[in-house]
Design a protein around this motif. Structure first.
Motif, PDB file in Angstrom:
ATOM      1  N   ARG A   1      -5.609  -2.081  -4.989  1.00 26.31           N
ATOM      2  CA  ARG A   1      -4.996  -1.169  -4.029  1.00 26.31           C
ATOM      3  C   ARG A   1      -4.719   0.153  -4.717  1.00 26.31           C
ATOM      4  O   ARG A   1      -4.288   0.171  -5.877  1.00 26.31           O
TER       5      ARG A   1
ATOM      6  N   LYS B   1       1.614 -12.712  -0.185  1.00 26.38           N
ATOM      7  CA  LYS B   1       0.908 -11.762  -1.053  1.00 26.38           C
ATOM      8  C   LYS B   1       1.873 -11.196  -2.089  1.00 26.38           C
ATOM      9  O   LYS B   1       3.041 -10.943  -1.781  1.00 26.38           O
TER      10      LYS B   1
ATOM     11  N   THR C   1     -15.341 -12.545   1.157  1.00 28.24           N
ATOM     12  CA  THR C   1     -15.288 -11.509   2.185  1.00 28.24           C
ATOM     13  C   THR C   1     -14.179 -10.522   1.881  1.00 28.24           C
ATOM     14  O   THR C   1     -13.229 -10.826   1.157  1.00 28.24           O
TER      15      THR C   1
ATOM     16  N   ASP D   1      -7.637   0.852  -0.360  1.00 22.68           N
ATOM     17  CA  ASP D   1      -8.125   0.059  -1.494  1.00 22.68           C
ATOM     18  C   ASP D   1      -9.119   0.892  -2.296  1.00 22.68           C
ATOM     19  O   ASP D   1      -9.809   1.758  -1.737  1.00 22.68           O
TER      20      ASP D   1
ATOM     21  N   GLY E   1      -7.517 -11.464  -0.207  1.00 30.42           N
ATOM     22  CA  GLY E   1      -6.943 -10.860  -1.409  1.00 30.42           C
ATOM     23  C   GLY E   1      -7.884 -11.050  -2.570  1.00 30.42           C
ATOM     24  O   GLY E   1      -8.939 -11.670  -2.430  1.00 30.42           O
ATOM     25  N   PRO E   2      -7.497 -10.507  -3.732  1.00 33.17           N
ATOM     26  CA  PRO E   2      -8.365 -10.618  -4.899  1.00 33.17           C
ATOM     27  C   PRO E   2      -8.566 -12.079  -5.289  1.00 33.17           C
ATOM     28  O   PRO E   2      -7.686 -12.911  -5.086  1.00 33.17           O
TER      29      PRO E   2
ATOM     30  N   THR F   1       0.483  -5.493   9.824  1.00 34.18           N
ATOM     31  CA  THR F   1      -0.083  -5.697   8.487  1.00 34.18           C
ATOM     32  C   THR F   1       0.939  -6.473   7.659  1.00 34.18           C
ATOM     33  O   THR F   1       2.116  -6.558   8.044  1.00 34.18           O
ATOM     34  N   SER F   2       0.505  -7.013   6.533  1.00 34.47           N
ATOM     35  CA  SER F   2       1.382  -7.910   5.773  1.00 34.47           C
ATOM     36  C   SER F   2       2.572  -7.210   5.114  1.00 34.47           C
ATOM     37  O   SER F   2       3.502  -7.870   4.680  1.00 34.47           O
ATOM     38  N   GLY F   3       2.524  -5.894   5.011  1.00 34.85           N
ATOM     39  CA  GLY F   3       3.638  -5.188   4.380  1.00 34.85           C
ATOM     40  C   GLY F   3       3.609  -5.321   2.868  1.00 34.85           C
ATOM     41  O   GLY F   3       4.643  -5.383   2.221  1.00 34.85           O
ATOM     42  N   THR F   4       2.420  -5.360   2.291  1.00 31.37           N
ATOM     43  CA  THR F   4       2.297  -5.488   0.842  1.00 31.37           C
ATOM     44  C   THR F   4       2.583  -4.142   0.167  1.00 31.37           C
ATOM     45  O   THR F   4       3.163  -4.094  -0.904  1.00 31.37           O
ATOM     46  N   THR F   5       2.177  -3.071   0.812  1.00 32.26           N
ATOM     47  CA  THR F   5       2.330  -1.759   0.187  1.00 32.26           C
ATOM     48  C   THR F   5       3.457  -0.935   0.818  1.00 32.26           C
ATOM     49  O   THR F   5       3.745   0.157   0.362  1.00 32.26           O
TER      50      THR F   5
ATOM     51  N   GLY G   1     -11.741  -7.866   4.099  1.00 30.12           N
ATOM     52  CA  GLY G   1     -11.366  -7.441   5.439  1.00 30.12           C
ATOM     53  C   GLY G   1      -9.868  -7.233   5.486  1.00 30.12           C
ATOM     54  O   GLY G   1      -9.174  -7.437   4.487  1.00 30.12           O
ATOM     55  N   MET G   2      -9.371  -6.823   6.621  1.00 32.27           N
ATOM     56  CA  MET G   2      -7.940  -6.569   6.760  1.00 32.27           C
ATOM     57  C   MET G   2      -7.582  -6.613   8.230  1.00 32.27           C
ATOM     58  O   MET G   2      -8.473  -6.658   9.093  1.00 32.27           O
ATOM     59  N   THR G   3      -6.301  -6.587   8.511  1.00 30.84           N
ATOM     60  CA  THR G   3      -5.834  -6.632   9.892  1.00 30.84           C
ATOM     61  C   THR G   3      -6.529  -5.533  10.702  1.00 30.84           C
ATOM     62  O   THR G   3      -6.900  -5.742  11.851  1.00 30.84           O
TER      63      THR G   3
HETATM   64  P1  ATP Z   1      -0.050  -3.593   4.123  1.00 29.63           P
HETATM   65  O1  ATP Z   1      -1.229  -2.896   4.733  1.00 29.63           O
HETATM   66  O2  ATP Z   1       1.114  -3.615   5.043  1.00 29.63           O
HETATM   67  O3  ATP Z   1       0.274  -3.140   2.740  1.00 29.63           O
HETATM   68  P2  ATP Z   1      -1.852  -5.791   3.586  1.00 29.63           P
HETATM   69  O4  ATP Z   1      -2.841  -4.709   3.306  1.00 29.63           O
HETATM   70  O5  ATP Z   1      -1.643  -6.817   2.532  1.00 29.63           O
HETATM   71  O6  ATP Z   1      -0.448  -5.161   3.975  1.00 29.63           O
HETATM   72  P3  ATP Z   1      -3.544  -7.321   5.330  1.00 29.63           P
HETATM   73  O7  ATP Z   1      -4.222  -6.591   6.413  1.00 29.63           O
HETATM   74  O8  ATP Z   1      -3.073  -8.704   5.596  1.00 29.63           O
HETATM   75  O9  ATP Z   1      -2.262  -6.514   4.940  1.00 29.63           O
HETATM   76  O10 ATP Z   1      -4.451  -7.403   4.040  1.00 29.63           O
HETATM   77  C1  ATP Z   1      -5.614  -6.641   3.832  1.00 29.63           C
HETATM   78  C2  ATP Z   1      -5.735  -6.273   2.369  1.00 29.63           C
HETATM   79  O11 ATP Z   1      -5.957  -7.438   1.572  1.00 29.63           O
HETATM   80  C3  ATP Z   1      -6.906  -5.378   2.050  1.00 29.63           C
HETATM   81  O12 ATP Z   1      -6.671  -4.017   2.344  1.00 29.63           O
HETATM   82  C4  ATP Z   1      -7.067  -5.624   0.543  1.00 29.63           C
HETATM   83  O13 ATP Z   1      -6.135  -4.888  -0.227  1.00 29.63           O
HETATM   84  C5  ATP Z   1      -6.735  -7.095   0.426  1.00 29.63           C
HETATM   85  N1  ATP Z   1      -7.992  -7.865   0.415  1.00 29.63           N
HETATM   86  C6  ATP Z   1      -8.595  -8.492   1.435  1.00 29.63           C
HETATM   87  N2  ATP Z   1      -9.729  -9.096   1.039  1.00 29.63           N
HETATM   88  C7  ATP Z   1      -9.857  -8.837  -0.285  1.00 29.63           C
HETATM   89  C8  ATP Z   1     -10.812  -9.184  -1.287  1.00 29.63           C
HETATM   90  N3  ATP Z   1     -11.856  -9.951  -1.021  1.00 29.63           N
HETATM   91  N4  ATP Z   1     -10.609  -8.728  -2.539  1.00 29.63           N
HETATM   92  C9  ATP Z   1      -9.552  -7.967  -2.834  1.00 29.63           C
HETATM   93  N5  ATP Z   1      -8.619  -7.604  -1.945  1.00 29.63           N
HETATM   94  C10 ATP Z   1      -8.758  -8.032  -0.686  1.00 29.63           C
END
Ligand code: ATP
Ligand code: MG
Length: 481
Positions: A376, A465, A286, A361, A266-267, A152-156, A288-290
């Motif tokens: 989130r 992100k 859309t 989320d 993302g948003p 995962t991207s490591g955002t949280t 979605g996520m990893t």
């Molecule tokens: P980590 O899980 O390590 O914190 P990450 O959640 O950023 O990192 P990804 O799997 O790349 O890793 O991203 C998925 C996340 O991106 C979703 O859980 C959500 O928070 C956000 N996201 C994806 N699509 C949207 C969207 N259309 N609107 C808002 N947020 C979105």
């Protein structure tokens, strides 16, 4: 679906439609027969280097054809690709390779230096060519087998290794086809990284659908606009920063052949969606996520106005529900959802319950079943008992002409417990009073940031992100005394 065996996908595709175009990169083209041939050469190279079925192999490479041949070659061998974000530091890559117990690191010529700095693992260059294609591919693949590991991207927090099975990828590709339909002349433009699920899933669709992929090494708004205006691609996957770049540079309209701007990751600020509407761009928002092996919820353009800001409804084999009365954590289920994380017992226990994946989320469903992603869970600000979502404030700030980008976080406050503080990068000088007045016109007063902080750049991770937890840390450092 778990126990189903299937023929070797790429071999089957090369058998069914050998002469269809599979890949276009710069001025070169490969048919499916040629793609299969290149893949077998790569598989031969990798197996001579000691890679066997069941091995986990890090892949550190740019969006170039050799990366595609390598990803396909690992599938031919039955080895697992551990996709590495090339923007990660050496230490971060070492950690991911160790976490995944990877036996080899595969790198291309552009990443030679970085790969050389990574110690304790056998490294293999994928840029070396073999002319000999003597390799016996696997006849079948099982849907429950692990195909790829993606962090995962490591955002949280620290990135988590997501297990993606062949069945997950198959389900994701077919669910998308049931949603968008398959057109025999489709061409999917891939300028998102192949190491992310957004890019990797395009490769899977290409093999399963028999569809052309136009690969770009780097995002280039001008070149991509030109291509879409000429009708050379019918679908593209983008994140909002790319889209806004493209829309700002677009004069005229895209070709009628261009049928889908798949927007996710993302948003998305509402102002961008409105701009797209004006320019008649067929945006499919859309979510979605990893962990969901690409999108799981999608909004068709015919609802873009009526349901502005919604990410739509679940794909056919998937479901979405909210954990709570009105707003709450978004739970999802479907055959594209990962069976779990690598080595993360605690996260696995908390995230997977009763057949539902807890996304982390927050969202809400309207009466028609359309999903709105609010933010989130970890970034929610509770101020005097009111919920405030940083993404909403950021979206408003970005629509101010002086603001280039914005990030909002909650900071401690004696009276309200927590209040929003906005960090921003500006194109032009602007005062806090002006920004507060602008926000005050567009949202309830408790949401208007109590502080506006001008900054040179916002903290972003390797996936670009915004990391709001770092904004909060910056604030605490600056206000420690
Ligand atoms: P980590 O899980 O390590 O914190 P990450 O959640 O950023 O990192 P990804 O799997 O790349 O890793 O991203 C998925 C996340 O991106 C979703 O859980 C959500 O928070 C956000 N996201 C994806 N699509 C949207 C969207 N259309 N609107 C808002 N947020 C979105
Ligand atoms: Mg996540």
């Amino acid at each position: 679906m778990t126990f189903m065996n299937m023929p070797n996908w790429l071999k089957q595709r090369a058998f069914l439609t050998p002469d269809r175009k599979a890949l276009v990169f710069e001025n070169k083209t490969w048919t499916f027969a040629e793609l299969y041939n290149e893949t077998l050469k790569k598989a031969s190279l990798l197996s001579l280097s000691g890679i066997q079925e069941g091995h986990f192999c890090g892949v550190l490479a740019a969006n170039r054809p050799e990366m595609i041949f390598t990803i396909q070659a690992l599938q031919q061998i039955g080895a697992v690709a551990v996709l590495l974000n090339s923007r990660l530091t050496t230490e971060e890559i070492e950690w991911q390779l160790r976490d995944a117990s990877a036996s080899h690191l595969l790198f291309d010529s552009l990443h030679e230096k970085k790969a050389a700095a990574i110690l304790g693992i056998r490294s293999i260059s994928i840029s070396d060519d073999l002319t000999d294609a003597r390799f016996t591919p696997r006849e079948r693949c099982s849907m429950s087998e692990i195909c790829s590991i993606m962090y995962t991207s490591g955002t949280t927090g620290r990135p988590k290794g997501v297990i993606q099975t062949y069945g997950n990828h198959y389900a994701s590709a077919t669910a998308s086809a049931l949603n968008l339909g398959l057109h025999v002349d489709d061409s999917w433009l891939c300028t998102v990284p192949l190491f992310h699920i957004s890019g990797y899933s395009i490769l899977m669709k290409s093999i399963l659908y028999g569809m052309e992929v136009r690969l770009f090494e780097k995002f280039d708004a001008v070149a991509i606009n030109e291509l879409l205006q000429n009708g050379e691609a019918t679908i593209i996957s983008v994140v909002s920063a790319m889209l806004s770049n493209m829309v700002n540079r677009l004069s005229g309209t895209y070709s009628p052949r261009f049928r889908c701007m798949l927007l996710g990751g993302g948003p998305v600020p509402l102002s961008i969606l409105e701009q797209c509407k004006q320019k008649n761009i067929p945006v499919f928002q859309t979510y979605g996520m990893t962990e969901t092996s690409s999108q799981i919820v999608t909004l068709a353009p015919e609802y873009a106005t009526e349901k502005l800001g919604s990410v739509g409804k679940p794909l056919f084999p998937c479901a979405v529900k909210i954990d709570g009365e009105d707003e709450g954590e978004i739970l999802v289920s479907g055959p594209n959802v990962t069976p779990g994380y690598l080595n993360r017992q605690e996260a696995n226990e908390s995230s997977f319950q009763d057949g539902w994946f807890h996304t982390g989320d927050i969202g809400r469903l309207d009466d028609d079943g359309f999903l709105y992603v609010l933010d989130r869970r970890s970034d929610l600000i509770i101020s005097g008992g009111e919920n405030i979502y940083p993404a909403e404030i950021e979206s408003v700030l970005i629509s101010h002409p002086a603001i280039h980008e914005a990030g909002v976080t909650g900071v401690a406050d004696k009276k309200w417990g927590s209040v929003p503080a906005a960090f921003y990068v500006a194109h032009h000088p602007v005062t806090s009073e002006e920004l507060a007045a602008f926000c005050g016109e567009k949202m309830a007063s408790y949401k208007v940031p109590a502080y506006f902080v001008k900054t040179g750049e916002l903290p972003r991770n390797a996936s670009n992100k915004l990391m709001r937890r770092e904004l909060a840390a910056r604030w605490s450092d600056d206000h420690a005394h």
